[in-house]
Design a protein around this motif. Structure first.
Motif, PDB file in Angstrom:
ATOM      1  N   LEU A 261      65.661  -4.465  78.107  1.00  0.00           N
ATOM      2  CA  LEU A 261      66.527  -5.361  77.332  1.00  0.00           C
ATOM      3  C   LEU A 261      67.044  -6.489  78.220  1.00  0.00           C
ATOM      4  CD1 LEU A 261      68.039  -6.271  74.862  1.00  0.00           C
ATOM      5  CD2 LEU A 261      69.814  -4.567  75.357  1.00  0.00           C
ATOM      6  N   LYS A 262      67.459  -6.147  79.425  1.00  0.00           N
ATOM      7  CA  LYS A 262      67.944  -7.178  80.346  1.00  0.00           C
ATOM      8  C   LYS A 262      66.819  -8.142  80.708  1.00  0.00           C
ATOM      9  CE  LYS A 262      71.465  -4.144  82.326  1.00  0.00           C
ATOM     10  NZ  LYS A 262      71.944  -3.443  83.540  1.00  0.00           N
ATOM     11  N   ARG A 263      65.636  -7.625  80.905  1.00  0.00           N
ATOM     12  CA  ARG A 263      64.486  -8.481  81.201  1.00  0.00           C
ATOM     13  C   ARG A 263      64.179  -9.393  80.018  1.00  0.00           C
ATOM     14  NH1 ARG A 263      59.810  -4.611  83.439  1.00  0.00           N
ATOM     15  NH2 ARG A 263      58.660  -6.600  83.307  1.00  0.00           N
ATOM     16  N   TYR A 264      64.331  -8.868  78.821  1.00  0.00           N
ATOM     17  CA  TYR A 264      64.086  -9.669  77.613  1.00  0.00           C
ATOM     18  C   TYR A 264      65.100 -10.803  77.496  1.00  0.00           C
ATOM     19  CZ  TYR A 264      63.485 -10.904  72.709  1.00  0.00           C
ATOM     20  OH  TYR A 264      63.273 -11.590  71.545  1.00  0.00           O
ATOM     21  N   ILE A 265      66.364 -10.506  77.763  1.00  0.00           N
ATOM     22  CA  ILE A 265      67.396 -11.542  77.690  1.00  0.00           C
ATOM     23  C   ILE A 265      67.140 -12.627  78.740  1.00  0.00           C
ATOM     24  CG2 ILE A 265      69.866 -11.985  78.024  1.00  0.00           C
ATOM     25  CD1 ILE A 265      70.352  -9.168  76.822  1.00  0.00           C
ATOM     26  N   ARG A 266      66.656 -12.229  79.895  1.00  0.00           N
ATOM     27  CA  ARG A 266      66.354 -13.197  80.952  1.00  0.00           C
ATOM     28  C   ARG A 266      65.165 -14.088  80.577  1.00  0.00           C
ATOM     29  NH1 ARG A 266      70.726 -13.469  83.341  1.00  0.00           N
ATOM     30  NH2 ARG A 266      71.345 -12.059  85.013  1.00  0.00           N
ATOM     31  N   ASP A 267      64.132 -13.497  79.963  1.00  0.00           N
ATOM     32  CA  ASP A 267      62.892 -14.247  79.699  1.00  0.00           C
ATOM     33  C   ASP A 267      62.241 -13.721  78.420  1.00  0.00           C
ATOM     34  OD1 ASP A 267      60.591 -15.760  79.795  1.00  0.00           O
ATOM     35  OD2 ASP A 267      59.688 -14.631  81.438  1.00  0.00           O
ATOM     36  N   PRO A 268      62.737 -14.132  77.246  1.00  0.00           N
ATOM     37  CA  PRO A 268      62.210 -13.601  75.984  1.00  0.00           C
ATOM     38  C   PRO A 268      60.706 -13.793  75.817  1.00  0.00           C
ATOM     39  CG  PRO A 268      64.235 -14.816  75.605  1.00  0.00           C
ATOM     40  CD  PRO A 268      63.836 -15.077  77.031  1.00  0.00           C
ATOM     41  N   GLN A 269      60.219 -14.981  76.150  1.00  0.00           N
ATOM     42  CA  GLN A 269      58.793 -15.248  75.955  1.00  0.00           C
ATOM     43  C   GLN A 269      57.929 -14.463  76.939  1.00  0.00           C
ATOM     44  OE1 GLN A 269      56.945 -17.497  73.707  1.00  0.00           O
ATOM     45  NE2 GLN A 269      58.793 -17.124  72.522  1.00  0.00           N
ATOM     46  N   GLY A 270      58.504 -14.049  78.058  1.00  0.00           N
ATOM     47  CA  GLY A 270      57.764 -13.235  78.999  1.00  0.00           C
ATOM     48  C   GLY A 270      57.597 -11.804  78.538  1.00  0.00           C
ATOM     49  N   MET A 271      58.415 -11.403  77.567  1.00  0.00           N
ATOM     50  CA  MET A 271      58.355 -10.029  77.062  1.00  0.00           C
ATOM     51  C   MET A 271      57.685  -9.947  75.691  1.00  0.00           C
ATOM     52  SD  MET A 271      59.808  -8.053  79.325  1.00  0.00           S
ATOM     53  CE  MET A 271      60.241  -6.614  78.363  1.00  0.00           C
ATOM     54  N   ARG A 272      57.936 -10.939  74.876  1.00  0.00           N
ATOM     55  CA  ARG A 272      57.373 -10.981  73.523  1.00  0.00           C
ATOM     56  C   ARG A 272      56.981 -12.424  73.255  1.00  0.00           C
ATOM     57  NH1 ARG A 272      61.692  -7.759  69.648  1.00  0.00           N
ATOM     58  NH2 ARG A 272      61.019  -5.634  70.076  1.00  0.00           N
ATOM     59  N   HIS A 273      55.735 -12.744  73.470  1.00  0.00           N
ATOM     60  CA  HIS A 273      55.318 -14.138  73.332  1.00  0.00           C
ATOM     61  C   HIS A 273      54.839 -14.418  71.918  1.00  0.00           C
ATOM     62  CE1 HIS A 273      53.902 -18.088  74.374  1.00  0.00           C
ATOM     63  NE2 HIS A 273      52.732 -17.799  73.834  1.00  0.00           N
ATOM     64  N   TRP A 274      55.472 -15.406  71.298  1.00  0.00           N
ATOM     65  CA  TRP A 274      54.963 -15.900  70.018  1.00  0.00           C
ATOM     66  C   TRP A 274      55.334 -17.369  69.901  1.00  0.00           C
ATOM     67  CZ3 TRP A 274      59.485 -13.332  70.507  1.00  0.00           C
ATOM     68  CH2 TRP A 274      60.593 -13.738  69.778  1.00  0.00           C
ATOM     69  N   PRO A 275      54.455 -18.165  69.262  1.00  0.00           N
ATOM     70  CA  PRO A 275      54.620 -19.620  69.264  1.00  0.00           C
ATOM     71  C   PRO A 275      55.945 -20.110  68.696  1.00  0.00           C
ATOM     72  CG  PRO A 275      52.409 -19.037  68.563  1.00  0.00           C
ATOM     73  CD  PRO A 275      53.190 -17.758  68.643  1.00  0.00           C
ATOM     74  N   GLN A 276      56.476 -19.399  67.701  1.00  0.00           N
ATOM     75  CA  GLN A 276      57.702 -19.867  67.063  1.00  0.00           C
ATOM     76  C   GLN A 276      58.961 -19.251  67.672  1.00  0.00           C
ATOM     77  OE1 GLN A 276      57.645 -22.369  64.861  1.00  0.00           O
ATOM     78  NE2 GLN A 276      55.434 -22.363  65.248  1.00  0.00           N
ATOM     79  N   GLY A 277      58.809 -18.519  68.759  1.00  0.00           N
ATOM     80  CA  GLY A 277      59.972 -17.913  69.400  1.00  0.00           C
ATOM     81  C   GLY A 277      60.953 -18.977  69.878  1.00  0.00           C
ATOM     82  N   LYS A 278      62.209 -18.850  69.495  1.00  0.00           N
ATOM     83  CA  LYS A 278      63.207 -19.873  69.816  1.00  0.00           C
ATOM     84  C   LYS A 278      64.321 -19.381  70.728  1.00  0.00           C
ATOM     85  CE  LYS A 278      62.511 -22.573  65.599  1.00  0.00           C
ATOM     86  NZ  LYS A 278      63.165 -23.204  64.420  1.00  0.00           N
ATOM     87  N   MET A 279      64.358 -18.073  70.997  1.00  0.00           N
ATOM     88  CA  MET A 279      65.451 -17.571  71.834  1.00  0.00           C
ATOM     89  C   MET A 279      65.309 -18.113  73.244  1.00  0.00           C
ATOM     90  SD  MET A 279      66.666 -13.677  72.583  1.00  0.00           S
ATOM     91  CE  MET A 279      67.784 -13.307  73.941  1.00  0.00           C
ATOM     92  N   PRO A 280      66.365 -18.723  73.780  1.00  0.00           N
ATOM     93  CA  PRO A 280      66.291 -19.223  75.154  1.00  0.00           C
ATOM     94  C   PRO A 280      66.458 -18.083  76.149  1.00  0.00           C
ATOM     95  CG  PRO A 280      68.487 -19.585  74.302  1.00  0.00           C
ATOM     96  CD  PRO A 280      67.677 -19.006  73.162  1.00  0.00           C
ATOM     97  N   GLY A 281      65.932 -18.267  77.335  1.00  0.00           N
ATOM     98  CA  GLY A 281      66.191 -17.311  78.404  1.00  0.00           C
ATOM     99  C   GLY A 281      67.540 -17.592  79.036  1.00  0.00           C
ATOM    100  N   PHE A 282      68.230 -16.540  79.455  1.00  0.00           N
ATOM    101  CA  PHE A 282      69.533 -16.689  80.097  1.00  0.00           C
ATOM    102  C   PHE A 282      69.369 -16.384  81.577  1.00  0.00           C
ATOM    103  CE2 PHE A 282      70.479 -16.193  75.684  1.00  0.00           C
ATOM    104  CZ  PHE A 282      71.642 -16.911  75.457  1.00  0.00           C
ATOM    105  N   SER A 283      69.326 -17.430  82.373  1.00  0.00           N
ATOM    106  CA  SER A 283      69.141 -17.261  83.809  1.00  0.00           C
ATOM    107  C   SER A 283      70.387 -16.661  84.438  1.00  0.00           C
ATOM    108  CB  SER A 283      68.837 -18.606  84.460  1.00  0.00           C
ATOM    109  OG  SER A 283      69.989 -19.436  84.424  1.00  0.00           O
ATOM    110  N   ALA A 284      70.248 -16.200  85.672  1.00  0.00           N
ATOM    111  CA  ALA A 284      71.388 -15.635  86.400  1.00  0.00           C
ATOM    112  C   ALA A 284      72.452 -16.698  86.668  1.00  0.00           C
ATOM    113  CB  ALA A 284      70.910 -15.007  87.700  1.00  0.00           C
ATOM    114  N   ALA A 285      72.051 -17.964  86.712  1.00  0.00           N
ATOM    115  CA  ALA A 285      73.029 -19.034  86.909  1.00  0.00           C
ATOM    116  C   ALA A 285      73.927 -19.177  85.685  1.00  0.00           C
ATOM    117  CB  ALA A 285      72.312 -20.350  87.201  1.00  0.00           C
TER     118      ALA A 285
END
Length: 270
Positions: free
Chosen positions: A220-244
């Motif tokens: 889950l934490k990995r998904y929040i950091r990089d959504p497209q890296g975990m579940r890639h789909w063209p219409q995915g709009k969730m942004p990744g939340f970097s540690a910064a």
């Protein structure tokens, strides 16, 4: 016929200012047209070094939000609603800053349209809330709503949506309550929980299942950091939340709140 041709030519040569921004700030409602905002006496060109939506430096004609939020006090609560149902919940205090992290309403000039946000997508216009020096205020990507249609003054999230509240016996400074504050800042713009919230964008995060129930380990934490890296789909709009933007300590608090709420499911209203 000649008159019609001349009239048509005039229409084609005249800029169209169809977009409007509605401000519902309590006792009064004010509607601003694009043309009015571009001519606002406080309008200026601002340079955004790291634009959240375009992922590159951008330049905008913009008005400081403080010039538009008439009568708003630092302890008020505001909601910016976008054309697509994105509903950013924001305490007023950061929006009223005149130094440090400063909020601006960027206005898209129809004669100089902004670029598309991607293939098949529109621009970030007609109105886009951007920040100068966002690092100074720990501003989240969810506090950069684009395609804004309405800005409203509302009561606090906890008052409007009690179904979001953690257990009442927890201390105010309990980590779960700190996670709830982070949920409001980073998640509620797109998601509901227990059916509560105004967003029309992403899925509910507790009904029927909470993500802590189907993401194992640290996924889950990995998904929040990089959504497209975990579940890639063209219409995915969730942004990744970097540690910064969301440090590991805050990510832990956010996930802690979600896990807590998995035990506080409420039936959706029929």
């Amino acid at each position: 016929m000649k008159a019609l041709i001349v009239f048509g030519a005039l229409l084609l040569s005249t800029p169209l200012y169809a977009a409007q921004l509605v401000l519902e700030l309590g006792a009064s409602t004010r509607t601003w047209q694009t043309e009015e905002l571009l001519k606002h006496p406080d309008a200026r060109t601002v340079q955004i070094a790291e634009d959240v939506s375009y992922k590159k430096p951008m330049s905008y004609r913009a008005v400081p939000l403080t010039s538009l939020l008439t009568g708003i006090q630092p302890d008020d609560h505001l909601q910016a609603v976008a054309l697509d149902g994105f509903a950013a919940e924001m305490p007023a205090a950061p929006l009223l800053n005149k130094s440090g992290a400063r909020a601006w309403l960027a206005i898209e000039d129809p004669t100089k349209p902004w670029p598309s946000l991607g293939e098949g997508k529109s621009s970030a216009g007609p109105f886009y809330l951007v920040w100068t020096d966002p690092q100074a205020g720990h501003i989240s990507p969810e506090q950069w709503p684009y395609a804004v249609a309405t800005i409203k003054r509302l009561s606090a999230v906890a008052e409007r949506f009690p179904a979001l509240l953690p257990a009442p016996n927890l201390a105010k400074d309990d980590p779960i309550n700190k996670g709830f504050a982070l949920f409001q800042k980073n998640c509620l713009a797109c998601h509901r929980l227990n059916g509560a919230g105004d967003a029309q964008f992403g899925p509910d995060l507790n009904i029927p299942f909470n993500p802590t129930e189907y993401f194992s380990g640290d996924f889950l934490k990995r998904y929040i950091r990089d959504p497209q890296g975990m579940r890639h789909w063209p219409q995915g709009k969730m942004p990744g939340f970097s540690a910064a933007v969301l440090p590991d300590s805050e990510l832990d608090l956010l996930v802690g709140y979600l896990k807590h709420m998995a035990g506080r499911k409420q039936p959706l209203a029929p």
